[in-house]
Write an enzyme that holds these catalytic residues in place. Structure first.
Site, short mmCIF file in Angstrom:
data_model
loop_
_atom_site.label_atom_id
_atom_site.label_comp_id
_atom_site.label_asym_id
_atom_site.label_seq_id
_atom_site.Cartn_x
_atom_site.Cartn_y
_atom_site.Cartn_z
N ASP A 196 -26.30 -12.48 26.32
CA ASP A 196 -25.53 -11.63 25.42
C ASP A 196 -24.40 -10.92 26.16
O ASP A 196 -23.36 -10.63 25.57
CB ASP A 196 -26.44 -10.64 24.68
CG ASP A 196 -27.34 -9.82 25.59
OD1 ASP A 196 -27.38 -10.08 26.81
OD2 ASP A 196 -28.03 -8.94 25.06
N CYS A 228 -32.34 -3.51 32.91
CA CYS A 228 -31.53 -3.79 34.09
C CYS A 228 -31.01 -2.46 34.61
O CYS A 228 -31.24 -1.41 34.01
CB CYS A 228 -30.36 -4.70 33.74
SG CYS A 228 -30.82 -6.34 33.17
N ASN A 238 -26.43 -3.46 30.81
CA ASN A 238 -27.85 -3.18 30.67
C ASN A 238 -28.12 -3.11 29.18
O ASN A 238 -27.37 -2.50 28.43
CB ASN A 238 -28.19 -1.84 31.34
CG ASN A 238 -29.62 -1.42 31.10
OD1 ASN A 238 -30.51 -2.24 30.91
ND2 ASN A 238 -29.85 -0.12 31.10
N GLU A 273 -29.43 -4.86 25.32
CA GLU A 273 -29.48 -6.05 24.48
C GLU A 273 -28.50 -5.90 23.31
O GLU A 273 -28.46 -4.87 22.65
CB GLU A 273 -30.89 -6.23 23.94
CG GLU A 273 -31.09 -7.49 23.14
CD GLU A 273 -32.53 -7.69 22.68
OE1 GLU A 273 -32.74 -8.64 21.90
OE2 GLU A 273 -33.41 -6.90 23.06
N ARG A 324 -31.01 -7.04 38.02
CA ARG A 324 -31.25 -7.89 36.86
C ARG A 324 -32.73 -8.08 36.54
O ARG A 324 -33.52 -8.42 37.41
CB ARG A 324 -30.62 -9.25 37.10
CG ARG A 324 -30.77 -10.20 35.93
CD ARG A 324 -30.07 -11.51 36.20
NE ARG A 324 -30.12 -12.35 35.02
CZ ARG A 324 -30.13 -13.66 35.05
NH1 ARG A 324 -30.08 -14.29 36.21
NH2 ARG A 324 -30.18 -14.35 33.94
N LEU A 325 -33.03 -7.85 35.28
CA LEU A 325 -34.30 -8.27 34.71
C LEU A 325 -33.93 -9.41 33.77
O LEU A 325 -33.37 -9.19 32.70
CB LEU A 325 -34.97 -7.13 33.94
CG LEU A 325 -36.31 -7.47 33.29
CD1 LEU A 325 -37.34 -7.86 34.35
CD2 LEU A 325 -36.81 -6.32 32.46
N ALA A 326 -34.19 -10.65 34.20
CA ALA A 326 -33.76 -11.83 33.45
C ALA A 326 -34.66 -12.05 32.24
O ALA A 326 -35.85 -12.26 32.39
CB ALA A 326 -33.78 -13.06 34.36
N ILE A 327 -34.06 -12.00 31.05
CA ILE A 327 -34.83 -12.19 29.82
C ILE A 327 -34.24 -13.33 28.99
O ILE A 327 -34.91 -14.31 28.73
CB ILE A 327 -34.88 -10.89 29.00
CG1 ILE A 327 -35.64 -9.82 29.79
CG2 ILE A 327 -35.53 -11.13 27.64
CD1 ILE A 327 -35.64 -8.46 29.15
#
Length: 165
Positions: A102, A2, A76, A78, A50-53
């Site tokens: 998260d 992100c 940004n 994990e 956003r990179l939706a994971i």
């Protein structure tokens, strides 16, 4: 991946377009969505791509907020141990999460344990958390600096972003 961006101290008339350009330049880091939040009280803004994971629903959109305690977050990376942290916070404080992200755990953990909660985070991350009630912003990076955050101050304006451009 992100993208996060933010600024403090820019004239309110210039904050939205400036932050908008910053977020636009990070679009390749998160093509699944973007958002901006501004606090005119503190001349402060947060932006996110956003990179939706983990949670691809709108519940995971950022900037993320806990409005009952005036907390705002862009993140940004994990948090590897977020399932355990979530379970712990649910058991201790009875929290209810609106998403399966998260990032939301960071907000709830801070709301209940303050900055000490950050020590419990295991992962690769960079985030900015604004505590409006306390009038502070925390800019935090993982211990190894895996997720980048670049900062600069010019003409009394503090800026940060996932990329230097």
């Amino acid at each position: 991946m992100c993208g996060i961006a933010g600024l403090i101290g820019l004239d309110t008339g210039k904050a939205r377009p400036t932050l908008g350009r910053m977020v636009d330049r990070l679009h390749h880091r998160g093509p699944d969505g973007h958002g901006i939040w501004l606090s005119y009280t503190y001349s402060l803004g947060l932006g996110h791509t956003r990179l939706a994971i983990l949670d691809t629903s709108d519940a995971g959109a950022q900037p993320m907020h806990l409005s009952d305690c005036d907390l705002h977050l862009v993140a940004n990376g994990e948090i590897y141990n977020y399932p355990d942290l979530r379970s712990d916070l649910e058991g201790k404080y009875g929290i209810t999460c609106a998403s399966n992200c998260d990032s939301e755990i960071i907000l709830h953990g801070y709301a209940h344990e303050g900055v000490d909660f950050f020590k419990r985070l295991n992962g690769m991350f960079a985030f900015a958390l604004v505590d409006g009630a306390a009038g502070v912003m925390h800019l935090v990076r993982d211990r190894l600096g895996i997720k980048p955050v670049y900062t600069s101050t010019r003409d009394g304006v503090f800026v940060f972003a996932s990329e230097i451009k």
